[in-house]
Design an enzyme around this catalytic site. Structure first.
Site, mmCIF file in Angstrom:
data_model
loop_
_atom_site.group_PDB
_atom_site.id
_atom_site.type_symbol
_atom_site.label_atom_id
_atom_site.label_comp_id
_atom_site.label_asym_id
_atom_site.label_seq_id
_atom_site.Cartn_x
_atom_site.Cartn_y
_atom_site.Cartn_z
ATOM 1 N N LYS A 72 0.710 -1.157 -0.029
ATOM 2 C CA LYS A 72 0.012 0.109 -0.160
ATOM 3 C C LYS A 72 0.941 1.158 0.099
ATOM 4 O O LYS A 72 1.150 1.700 1.219
ATOM 5 C CB LYS A 72 -0.910 -0.150 1.309
ATOM 6 N N GLU A 118 -7.291 -6.233 -10.190
ATOM 7 C CA GLU A 118 -8.185 -5.480 -9.071
ATOM 8 C C GLU A 118 -8.553 -4.275 -9.780
ATOM 9 O O GLU A 118 -7.869 -4.082 -11.006
ATOM 10 C CB GLU A 118 -7.648 -5.584 -7.734
HETATM 11 C C1 LIG Z 1 -6.409 -0.704 0.330
HETATM 12 C C2 LIG Z 1 -6.785 -1.291 -0.770
HETATM 13 C C3 LIG Z 1 -7.615 -2.259 -1.123
HETATM 14 C C4 LIG Z 1 -8.607 -2.691 0.006
HETATM 15 O O1 LIG Z 1 -7.884 -3.207 1.174
HETATM 16 P P1 LIG Z 1 -8.872 -3.073 2.507
HETATM 17 O O2 LIG Z 1 -7.798 -3.546 3.362
HETATM 18 O O3 LIG Z 1 -9.835 -4.056 2.181
HETATM 19 O O4 LIG Z 1 -9.281 -1.855 2.694
HETATM 20 C C5 LIG Z 1 -7.658 -2.798 -2.494
HETATM 21 N N1 LIG Z 1 -6.701 -2.670 -3.336
HETATM 22 C C6 LIG Z 1 -5.805 -1.594 -3.183
HETATM 23 C C7 LIG Z 1 -4.928 -1.382 -4.491
HETATM 24 C C8 LIG Z 1 -5.497 -1.026 -1.967
HETATM 25 O O5 LIG Z 1 -4.558 0.129 -1.926
#
Ligand SMILES: *Cc1c(COP(=O)(O)O)cnc(C)c1O
Length: 343
Positions: A184, A220
């Protein structure tokens, strides 16, 4: 203490300056003890590592009021470990995981007046982040880092029910093979901004990114993982080394198996299978919306329509959504350790 006088049900997803934020500095090879402060501004070198080479990672989670009036957050230990993983991949010192959870608790407790009441649909969004703060001109990791947490109240994600969205297959990639898609980091978002602005201009809510190596498999969207339900009612979750491991997705996997008795498979999912109509429901999942239903995927003008349609969430997604939000809000019994009570 008095709750802030806000129109909780009509808050959007915008930043409000709240009362307190948590700050800890990493200097001379160690984290200091950290503190809650009032100043929302940061002063740093014009040559800070984050400004020059984007050395920054973040997390996102929510605090909210449960049915019986407690302020809680959901699985913050998983945010702590994911942030440590993200930090290590960018050569940053991990913030200790137990201290992360404690800092989240302290920050939410210090801003308790900003936690929306039960039933409003609103939540307190929590944003932990850290970045290189010392000067860096040659390409290398910074020496010093700042870890911070701020909170901001955000409105209900869906006003008046979750309407299915239309998304497109993107011609851009969000992650390189063997790159940073699984952490992240702000850098993954910077490079997705052009793609999302372009998608919105073309009338699509989101981009579905394909695997960057072969562009044949579903990964995703810019900020949410994808779920499918096949014709046998199996929850099918795309797997790949460049997907960000969503905590919502991992929780839904558990809920599907252990609360709903469903079969769940995590495997590679090809775009071709989706186009062949193998799936009857599709949705995005993440902290913000929990599940956001997808009604249609547009692949360069060719429409893939899910049987759940454009009016409402499909029945399986709805069951998953109701069960996970029921656990979060204290209406259903939670698995051990999922709900972290703050007050
Ligand atoms: C934060 C994020 C998510 C979702 O993650 P959660 O922990 O469920 O909030 C999905 N994909 C990406 C690229 C993200 O940055």
């Amino acid at each position: 203490m008095a709750k802030k006088d806000l129109d909780w049900g009509n808050l959007g997803f915008a930043y409000h300056v709240t009362d307190k934020r948590y700050v800890s500095m990493y200097q001379n090879g160690a984290w200091d003890e950290g503190a809650l402060i009032s100043d929302d501004k940061i002063v740093m070198s014009e040559d800070a590592g984050v400004l020059q080479y984007s050395q920054s990672v973040f997390e996102g989670l929510k605090a909210y009021t449960t049915e019986n009036g407690h302020i809680v957050c959901f699985r913050p230990d998983l945010n702590a470990s994911r942030m440590a993983d993200s930090a290590r991949r960018l050569e940053m010192p991990a913030f200790p995981e137990d201290r992360f959870v404690e800092a989240v608790r302290q920050t939410v407790a210090a801003n308790a007046d900003w936690v929306p009441p039960y039933g409003s649909g609103a939540t307190l969004y929590i944003r932990p982040y850290m970045f290189g703060i010392s000067p860096v001109i040659g390409v290398k990791p910074a020496d010093d880092y700042m870890f911070r947490i701020f909170v901001t109240p955000v409105g209900p994600y869906f006003k008046g029910g979750a309407k299915p969205i239309v998304v497109r297959i993107s011609d851009f990639d969000r992650a390189a093979p063997r790159g940073t898609g699984h952490i992240k980091a702000g850098l993954n978002y910077a490079m997705s901004l052009h793609a999302i602005v372009d998608a919105h201009n073309q009338g699509f809510a989101e981009n579905i990114y394909l695997d960057p190596g072969t562009r044949t498999k579903i990964e995703e969207t810019g900020g949410a993982n994808i779920l499918f339900v096949d014709r046998d009612g199996v929850l099918v979750i795309p797997s790949s080394t460049s997907i960000l491991p969503s905590i919502t997705r991992r929780s839904l996997h558990y809920v599907a198996e252990n609360y709903l008795g469903m079969k769940v498979v995590e495997r590679e999912v090809t775009l071709k299978e989706v186009e062949d109509g193998n799936f009857v429901e599709c949705g995005l999942c993440g902290t913000a919306a929990v599940i956001s239903p997808i009604g249609k995927i547009n692949d360069h003008g060719r429409e893939i329509c899910f049987e759940s349609g454009m009016e409402e969430m499909g029945p399986v997604m709805q069951k998953l959504y109701d069960t996970l939000t029921g656990i979060q809000m204290g209406r259903l019994e939670a698995p051990e350790g999922w709900i972290c009570r703050i007050m």
